[in-house]
Scaffold this motif. Structure first.
Motif, PDB file in Angstrom:
ATOM      1  N   SER A  12       0.862  -1.246  -0.102  1.00 46.60           N
ATOM      2  CA  SER A  12      -0.064   0.053   0.052  1.00 46.60           C
ATOM      3  C   SER A  12       1.006   1.366   0.070  1.00 46.60           C
ATOM      4  N   GLU A  13       0.709   2.251  -0.868  1.00 53.37           N
ATOM      5  CA  GLU A  13       1.743   3.204  -1.141  1.00 53.37           C
ATOM      6  C   GLU A  13       0.938   4.373  -1.530  1.00 53.37           C
ATOM      7  N   ARG A  14       1.725   5.638  -1.372  1.00 49.32           N
ATOM      8  CA  ARG A  14       0.961   6.797  -1.688  1.00 49.32           C
ATOM      9  C   ARG A  14       1.054   7.088  -3.070  1.00 49.32           C
ATOM     10  N   ILE A  15       0.128   7.838  -3.653  1.00 51.00           N
ATOM     11  CA  ILE A  15       0.207   8.082  -5.081  1.00 51.00           C
ATOM     12  C   ILE A  15       1.625   8.553  -5.498  1.00 51.00           C
ATOM     13  N   GLY A  16       2.117   8.189  -6.574  1.00 46.93           N
ATOM     14  CA  GLY A  16       3.483   8.605  -7.229  1.00 46.93           C
ATOM     15  C   GLY A  16       4.557   7.571  -6.706  1.00 46.93           C
ATOM     16  N   CYS A  69      -9.700  -5.506  -7.051  1.00 48.09           N
ATOM     17  CA  CYS A  69      -8.653  -6.520  -6.165  1.00 48.09           C
ATOM     18  C   CYS A  69      -7.628  -6.941  -7.337  1.00 48.09           C
ATOM     19  N   ASN A  70      -6.529  -6.940  -6.771  1.00 50.61           N
ATOM     20  CA  ASN A  70      -5.355  -7.344  -7.767  1.00 50.61           C
ATOM     21  C   ASN A  70      -5.019  -8.866  -7.028  1.00 50.61           C
ATOM     22  N   TYR A  71      -5.255  -9.633  -7.990  1.00 57.67           N
ATOM     23  CA  TYR A  71      -4.728 -11.103  -7.524  1.00 57.67           C
ATOM     24  C   TYR A  71      -4.175 -11.923  -8.651  1.00 57.67           C
ATOM     25  N   SER A  72      -3.200 -12.751  -8.128  1.00 55.61           N
ATOM     26  CA  SER A  72      -2.777 -13.591  -8.984  1.00 55.61           C
ATOM     27  C   SER A  72      -2.099 -14.823  -8.214  1.00 55.61           C
ATOM     28  N   SER A  73      -1.357 -15.879  -9.049  1.00 58.00           N
ATOM     29  CA  SER A  73      -1.072 -17.102  -8.324  1.00 58.00           C
ATOM     30  C   SER A  73      -0.110 -16.683  -7.143  1.00 58.00           C
ATOM     31  N   GLU A  74       0.244 -15.450  -7.072  1.00 58.70           N
ATOM     32  CA  GLU A  74       1.313 -15.114  -6.034  1.00 58.70           C
ATOM     33  C   GLU A  74       0.641 -14.560  -4.959  1.00 58.70           C
ATOM     34  N   GLY A  75      -0.559 -13.944  -5.068  1.00 57.04           N
ATOM     35  CA  GLY A  75      -1.316 -13.530  -3.785  1.00 57.04           C
ATOM     36  C   GLY A  75      -2.446 -12.397  -3.994  1.00 57.04           C
ATOM     37  N   TYR A  76      -2.940 -11.811  -2.983  1.00 58.08           N
ATOM     38  CA  TYR A  76      -4.098 -10.905  -3.623  1.00 58.08           C
ATOM     39  C   TYR A  76      -4.157  -9.560  -2.751  1.00 58.08           C
ATOM     40  N   SER A  77      -4.606  -8.682  -3.307  1.00 59.56           N
ATOM     41  CA  SER A  77      -4.797  -7.555  -2.564  1.00 59.56           C
ATOM     42  C   SER A  77      -5.637  -6.420  -2.922  1.00 59.56           C
ATOM     43  N   ASP A  78      -6.331  -5.549  -2.352  1.00 58.69           N
ATOM     44  CA  ASP A  78      -7.067  -4.389  -2.959  1.00 58.69           C
ATOM     45  C   ASP A  78      -6.033  -3.094  -3.326  1.00 58.69           C
ATOM     46  N   LYS A  79      -4.877  -3.269  -2.836  1.00 59.16           N
ATOM     47  CA  LYS A  79      -3.848  -2.112  -3.175  1.00 59.16           C
ATOM     48  C   LYS A  79      -2.844  -2.876  -4.195  1.00 59.16           C
ATOM     49  N   GLY A  80      -2.021  -2.005  -4.633  1.00 54.95           N
ATOM     50  CA  GLY A  80      -0.840  -2.808  -5.421  1.00 54.95           C
ATOM     51  C   GLY A  80      -1.029  -2.935  -6.660  1.00 54.95           C
ATOM     52  N   LEU A  81      -0.189  -3.866  -7.268  1.00 49.87           N
ATOM     53  CA  LEU A  81      -0.103  -4.293  -8.677  1.00 49.87           C
ATOM     54  C   LEU A  81      -0.033  -5.579  -8.841  1.00 49.87           C
ATOM     55  N   SER A  82      -0.634  -6.277  -9.696  1.00 52.46           N
ATOM     56  CA  SER A  82      -0.494  -7.637 -10.241  1.00 52.46           C
ATOM     57  C   SER A  82      -0.318  -7.669 -11.675  1.00 52.46           C
TER      58      SER A  82
END
Lengths: 377, 1002
Positions: A12-16, A69-82
């Motif tokens: 979870s990170e700030r914009i930018g 929600c960003n999810y993949s075989s590596e994990g999931y989160s409503d933040k971040g990048l997949s």
């Protein structure tokens, strides 16, 4: 060299800030230049990630959308990048349909060009698919589907995709193609799997109650249904559910209906209820078309069925791509099965990444509350 | 949110949904079917409307309206706004010589400048020609569609996006005129454009490219303000006019002629008037590299050019004289101008010179993209809609009759899916649906009555050699099922039975539902078919939770040849109606006897009203007597139907029919009033009447009207209420007893006595007797008629009479035909006798006579002695014996011959009185003489002789020494009854009078 890699960062990170991208890039960069990168991220940093992907992989096709929600075989989160990067065994061609909410058909040429570029033959429909992401506040994904249908002509090219998730409280959503970010466009990539088949499966998260009815007064352009079975739409729905109209008006998204075409149920979710008890849906509901009242299925059972379908596709997927309704993920989160679900998909579908948005598209239908997955042999 | 009719063109309440507008509308999704109060009307989907006004021109119901700025223009003008006016070139063609008057009037209102847009048309055409001539790109890419008609331009930008870039980028003539006036003439005032064109308003508001025209005014609306004015005093003309060429562009081919005059003959200048289907299809080919475009295409939405637009207010045909003469004048000017030049090139050059000062950039039109992609409806949805419309074959989906207003069936189905059309807009569907609804029953899918008669008639006609059965059936207890369960279950039961019947006879016949729970079958009369039918005792509906056996009543009628099926079905229904067995499936065949009954019923029913009007219903009276005294004590009124020809219809025939058809109530009222009237008449004429009774039928008792009617008669005739009794048949008491008691009580409270009629004939119960407020009990003598139970009957009558008396009721026995019956009834204590024994029902005149005589005369009924059937006393089970044994005091029957007395019967009381318990009659005779003194024997012998000689009830008193030593005095009354084998039969009634007279006193 690995054929594909999925990468995920739930920071979870700030914009930018680019920490999530750095995590993902680190995972993807050691394997050569990918042919295709499919990514999803939260809304806030989407433009930044899109630019970075293009900067780092200028020769790759990079397609993405903002996702709840960003999810993949590596994990999931409503933040971040997949992201999922495919390095070999595919050919792809991409394009953009502008004015997605109004008249994408004017740009159907880009679909035709992509088809021509791949030289798709009628006999290879089982190893071709088209993935599209749409950003639009018009809720007119049907126009995009019409455009694909018109453009592909008699060729059978399975289509699936998602409407990008909007920032909470707004209708703004993002899609991007090769670094360019769009807000009223459809980006698409047509993929040929050189190593075998592509199988697309789907599973509804709502089930039929057996209470059937028919739309009897609609305005298709505004996706408004004025009456079901000659009764005010919301009133009829409320009576079928067994609640008062204000309950339906307040929680309309909880009471989707199933449109039935060729005995298949396509879910449509209401967006609002008018003072005249009309219901504006997120997908087109046609006059004199049969519909059925739906009710939430047990999430565990739904997820189980979906995973079972993946098991039944008849080949070992080397990678997959999933599309899910944001609403489903809310339910999974409430039930506490998101982690199990994403892991089970990984067990059956191999390396994958997935997006969750506002609506899903499958074939000719714009649907919601449906789980989709394209598995590549 | 207003869904429709929110644009320039709207629909008013005059619309009847004829769809004529749809046939001329270039947009298939502009006219929307809406249903108000079940009636189809059309509304304008303004989003898809291009405001061409074609619908207005064709609407013959004045149902289409449009908006323009006439009202605002006149108001602004009146308020002193500085406004210049531009005239469409059609202005002169429409108004001819009046044009100058109108312009003069406008000037009088304060209009600033007046511009003839023919001038702008000159600029417009010149710039178009200039554009074409100077175009340097590829020929195929060159724009060729003239931007002359705003509706066409709107259509292209909305529906044919590929043609947008083929519109020649020059502003329309009004906009060219306005631009010229504003920029080159420096007119700063507001500008109003007067034309017959409706779509200009949209152009000026949404597609003017920055050139401001403030008002769009149509001829029609302007002339509404001017029509009652005398404009002949006004006169003016335009400040700016065309040199000649531009003046005629509003005429049908005026623009084409003008454009063509600027090009060589090799160039193709095509002209299309009206946005017909073919013109629209042609437009869609725009941009296709395989299609060669003309040099210039002029397309107008109105089929006769701008002069006949929807806002003209007058049709070209009705204005033809003015139009032609003005056209002739203007063309003369044009031709004159044209002849000044030797070639097209010179004309072009002269225009170029004339407009050399103009900057063409001022007149450039920038195409506007108003395209909105239409949803295409998924194939499965279209299939579903076609399925709903029963269009399940390819052929049926391509009828394309256009009656619905759509070009193809597919287009219509698509419009249905999108909500623009309803499936009922399809005339074929409606007609087939109508036929289906008429021919088939919605609920069960079986044939309907109409379908049955059609199909059944065909079946019988096809097989005249076979015998068929028409079988009508009615499911019993459906109402009970509906009440106990619900209507849904009731419907399921009906459906189940329907399908059971169809399953049985689908192969060999036809089945139909006539409505409700009535069905009709037609099948070949074979043993197998009949066995199938007879084989079902009931329908098992337990699957629906209905645990009672569901049964039906069947009426059957055999039929062969090609008879009137409707009539035969009626016969079967009549048989069904007469079949009343409900416990199981029951079957009744229609036969000749039934037919005869029905004919009689029908005949009676058809005559009854006329009979009432013709006074054919006549009051008869049957007198009632006290049997003991022979005095007339009353009468029952009875109705007789004596037809004008003298023939009589028996009440046994017509009363049941009247009870069935309800006429009985009318007859009741008639009879009551007759009785009231007659009593009044007797009293008024000094005759002292005895009470008479009238009957109240069951049907008259079903509501409170009876109380009002009787009350009304009472008030009207003001009779002594004790003279009129009302008889209510006991079966009436089976109905709603509480209401019945209330009504009877009210009648009784008026002072009338109430008799319960026919007591003992059917449904009487002791409770009824207890609860109902009655005064008289009329006994039905059916107890004693025939059968083997007459002994019991006698017992019962005795008990009933005693019970009635204990309740304070008067008893009347009716139907008494024999004196024995009367005697018996009298002996049982019955108060009044009515029957043929005394009198048959008689006409009023006879009764009047009887009534007068009755005060002085007593009717002597012949003594029963000569009529007694002695043999019955030999029969221990005969009623006489039973009566003898049980209801009278000590009595005996003797035979007397040659001074010898022998006993035939003696009852227990007699035996008991004489102290002979356990002694046989033979033993009794043997000992009688020893108990009576010689003297008393002589007295008895003498009395016997007197009785034989005719004395009625000869009396003697004699002493008798009982076995127990007790001495008693016996009084005997002796009747001579008959001679049996030369022996006199004597009936002796005795009693012990010892305590009365005292033995000593003898």
């Amino acid at each position: 060299m690995e054929r594909c890699i999925a990468a995920f960062s739930g920071r979870s990170e700030r914009i930018g800030e680019t920490c999530s991208f750095d995590d993902v890039y680190e995972r993807l960069s050691g394997n050569g230049t990918p042919l295709l990168v499919i990514f999803s991220s939260d809304f806030d940093n989407f433009s930044l990630y899109s630019g970075l992907f293009h900067e780092k992989f200028p020769d790759s096709t990079v397609i993405g959308m903002s996702s709840d929600c960003n999810y993949s075989s590596e994990g999931y989160s409503d933040k971040g990048l997949s992201a999922l990067a495919v390095y070999s065994g595919i050919e792809c061609a991409c394009g953009v349909l502008h004015e997605a909410g109004k008249c994408p058909i004017k740009y159907s040429r880009s679909v035709k060009e992509a088809i021509n570029k791949l030289g798709i033959k009628p006999t290879e429909s089982d190893r071709i698919c088209s993935l599209e992401f749409t950003a639009s506040d018009e809720y007119n994904e049907e126009l995009v589907l019409d455009t694909f249908r018109e453009a592909r002509g008699s060729l059978k090219i399975p289509l699936f995709g998602s409407t990008a998730a909007a920032r909470r409280g707004t209708n703004r959503s993002y899609v991007s193609l090769n670094g360019e970010v769009f807000e009223d466009e459809t980006v698409f990539v047509i993929i040929r799997n050189l190593n075998g088949r592509i199988s697309v499966i789907s599973e509804n998260t709502y089930r039929s109650t057996g209470k059937y009815f028919m739309a009897t007064d609609v305005d298709c352009d505004s996706k408004t249904v004025y009456s079901f079975d000659e009764r005010p739409a919301a009133a009829h729905l409320a009576s079928l559910i067994g609640v008062e109209v204000p309950v339906v008006a307040r929680d309309i998204s909880r009471f989707p209906i199933g449109r039935i075409y060729d005995d298949i149920i396509y879910t449509a979710t209401g967006r609002s209820v008018g003072k005249d008890a009309s219901i504006v849906f997120g997908s087109a509901v046609y006059n004199y078309s049969k519909a059925v009242l739906l009710e939430p299925d047990d999430p565990n059972r739904t997820a189980g069925r979906f995973v079972d379908k993946i098991s039944d596709i008849g080949f070992e997927p080397s990678f997959s791509f999933a599309v899910n309704c944001a609403f489903d993920f809310d339910i999974f989160a409430d039930t506490g099965i998101t982690g199990t679900f994403t892991k089970q998909i990984a067990e059956k579908a191999g390396i994958y990444t997935g997006v969750s948005g506002r609506n899903e598209q499958l074939g000719c239908a714009n649907i919601s509350k449906t789980m989709l997955l394209a598995a590549f042999e | 949110m207003i869904r429709y009719n929110n644009g320039i063109i709207t629909v008013n309440d005059n619309c009847i949904g004829c769809g004529r507008c749809m046939l001329v509308c270039p947009s298939s999704e502009c006219n929307v079917s809406v249903y108000r109060g079940g009636k189809r009307k059309l509304a304008v989907n303004s989003t898809n409307c291009i405001d061409c006004g074609a619908c207005i021109s064709v609407c013959s119901h004045d149902a289409r309206e449009y908006a323009d700025d006439t009202e605002r223009f006149l108001a602004d003008l009146a308020s002193g706004e500085n406004i210049s006016v531009m005239l469409s070139t059609g202005f002169y063609l429409t108004f001819g010589k009046r044009s100058r008057n109108i312009l003069g009037y406008l000037r009088s209102l304060g209009v600033n400048k007046i511009y003839d847009s023919g001038y702008g048309a000159d600029i417009f055409v010149w710039l178009n020609a200039r554009y074409i001539k100077n175009y340097e790109g590829e020929r195929q890419q060159r724009p060729f569609i003239m931007n002359s008609c705003p509706a066409v331009t709107h259509y292209i930008s909305r529906y044919v996006p590929q043609a947008v870039n083929y519109i020649i980028p020059v502003r329309t003539p009004p906009l060219c005129t306005a631009m010229y006036a504003r920029k080159y003439l420096g007119d700063k005032s507001k500008i109003a454009y007067i034309s017959s064109c409706i779509s200009r308003k949209d152009e000026f508001e949404n597609n003017s490219g920055g050139v401001k025209i403030d008002y769009s005014i149509t001829f029609a609306h302007l002339m509404k303000y001017l029509e009652d004015m005398d404009l002949s005093f006004f006169d003016s003309e335009a400040d700016l006019v065309s040199d000649g060429f531009g003046s005629v562009i509003s005429a049908s081919v005026g623009l084409r002629d003008f454009v063509a005059s600027l090009f060589s003959d090799e160039e193709i200048i095509s002209s299309y008037n009206g946005l017909s289907y073919s013109t629209r299809k042609l437009m869609e080919t725009t941009g296709n590299i395989n299609v060669r475009h003309p040099t210039i295409s002029i397309i107008t939405a109105c089929k006769n050019g701008c002069v006949s637009s929807g806002g003209s207010g007058i049709t070209l045909e009705n204005n033809y004289e003015i139009y032609l003469s003005e056209l002739q004048r203007l063309r003369a000017l044009t031709m004159k101008k044209k002849h000044e030049y030797s070639s097209y090139w010179e004309i072009y050059r002269s225009l170029s010179e004339k407009f050399a000062e103009l900057d063409p950039a001022d007149f450039i039109y920038e195409p506007q993209d108003r395209f909105v992609q239409q949803h295409s409806v998924p194939g499965p949805v279209i299939n579903q809609i076609f399925g709903t419309m029963n269009m399940n074959t390819e052929a049926s989906r391509h009828i394309d009759c256009r009656a619905c207003g759509y070009n193809t069936c597919y287009e219509m189905a698509e419009a249905v899916a999108k909500g623009y059309a309803r499936i009922s807009d399809c005339s074929r569907y409606v007609s087939e649906e109508y036929k289906r609804r008429v021919y088939y029953d919605d609920m069960t899918g079986m044939l309907s009555s109409t379908g049955f008669h059609s199909e059944g008639g065909m079946l019988l006609h096809t097989h005249p050699e076979k015998k068929y059965v028409i079988c009508a059936l009615n499911i019993n207890s459906i109402k009970t099922i509906n009440d106990l369960y619900n209507f849904g279950i009731g419907s399921q039961v009906i459906n189940y039975i329907a399908h059971t019947l169809e399953g049985m006879f689908r192969e060999s016949g036809i089945c139909a539902r006539l409505g409700g729970n009535n069905f009709v079958l037609c099948f070949e009369k074979t043993e197998s078919n009949l066995n199938k039918l007879y084989g079902i005792n009931s329908f098992d509906c337990s699957r629906f939770g209905v645990n009672m056996p569901v049964t039906a009543r069947f009426g059957l009628c055999e039929v062969s040849g090609s008879p009137d099926l409707q009539r035969i079905t009626n016969y079967a229904s009549l048989a069904m109606d007469r079949n009343t067995v409900k416990a199981r499936n029951s079957f009744m065949w229609y036969d000749d006897k039934m037919r005869e009954t029905i004919m009689i019923e029908s005949s009676i029913t058809s005559q009854m009203n006329a009979a009432m009007n013709n006074n054919e219903f006549v009051m008869y009276l049957q007198p009632q007597y006290n049997h003991s005294t022979g005095r007339l004590v009353g009468a029952e009124t009875l109705c007789r139907w004596i037809k004008k020809d003298g023939s009589i219809i028996s009440p046994g025939v017509f009363i049941p029919i009247f009870e069935k058809n309800g006429f009985i109530k009318k007859l009741d009222f008639f009879m009551w009033e007759s009785a009231f009237r007659q009593i009044k008449k007797w009293v008024d004429s000094g005759i002292k009447p005895v009470p008479i009774s009238v009957n109240i039928s069951r049907m008259s008792l079903v509501d409170d009207e009876i109380v009002n009617v009787i009350g009304g008669f009472k008030e009207k005739y003001d009779i002594d209420t004790s003279l009129l009794h009302f008889e209510i048949t006991e079966s009436a008491y089976m109905d709603d007893q509480r209401s019945l008691i209330e009504r009877i009580t009210k009648i009784r409270d008026m002072g009338f006595m109430i008799a319960m009629d026919d007591f003992g004939s059917g449904y009487s119960s002791l409770n009824t007797l207890k609860d109902i407020p009655i005064d008289i009990l009329k006994l039905d003598m059916g107890f004693l008629r025939g059968g083997t139970n007459t002994d019991k009957g006698t017992n019962i009558i005795g008990s009933v009479i005693r019970m009635a008396h204990s309740l304070g009721l008067v008893t009347v026995a009716e139907g008494v035909e024999k004196v024995e019956q009367a005697d018996m009834l009298q002996s049982l204590g019955c108060d009044i006798i009515q029957g043929f024994l005394y009198a048959r029902p008689m006409p009023l005149a006879d009764y009047d006579e009887l009534l007068i005589k009755s005060e002085s005369e007593v009717v002597n009924i012949e003594s029963s002695k000569s009529y007694v059937d002695i043999s019955k006393f030999y029969d221990g089970n005969s009623p006489e014996t039973k009566m003898f044994d049980n209801f009278i005091g000590p009595a005996a029957v003797f035979e007397y011959a040659e001074n010898k007395l022998s006993v035939i019967r003696m009852n227990d009381a007699f035996v008991s009185m004489l102290g002979y318990a356990g002694v046989t009659p033979v033993e009794f005779v043997g000992t009688f003489q020893s108990h009576v003194s010689d003297k008393d024997r002589a007295v008895v012998k003498d009395t016997i002789q007197r009785a034989i000689n005719g004395e009625d009830g000869a009396v003697c008193i004699f002493g008798y020494n009982r076995n127990d030593g007790k001495k008693i005095l016996v009084r005997s009354k002796i009747w001579y009854m008959d001679i049996e084998a030369e022996r006199a039969v004597l009936y002796v009634v005795s009693d012990d009078v010892t305590d009365v007279l005292g033995y000593k006193d003898k």
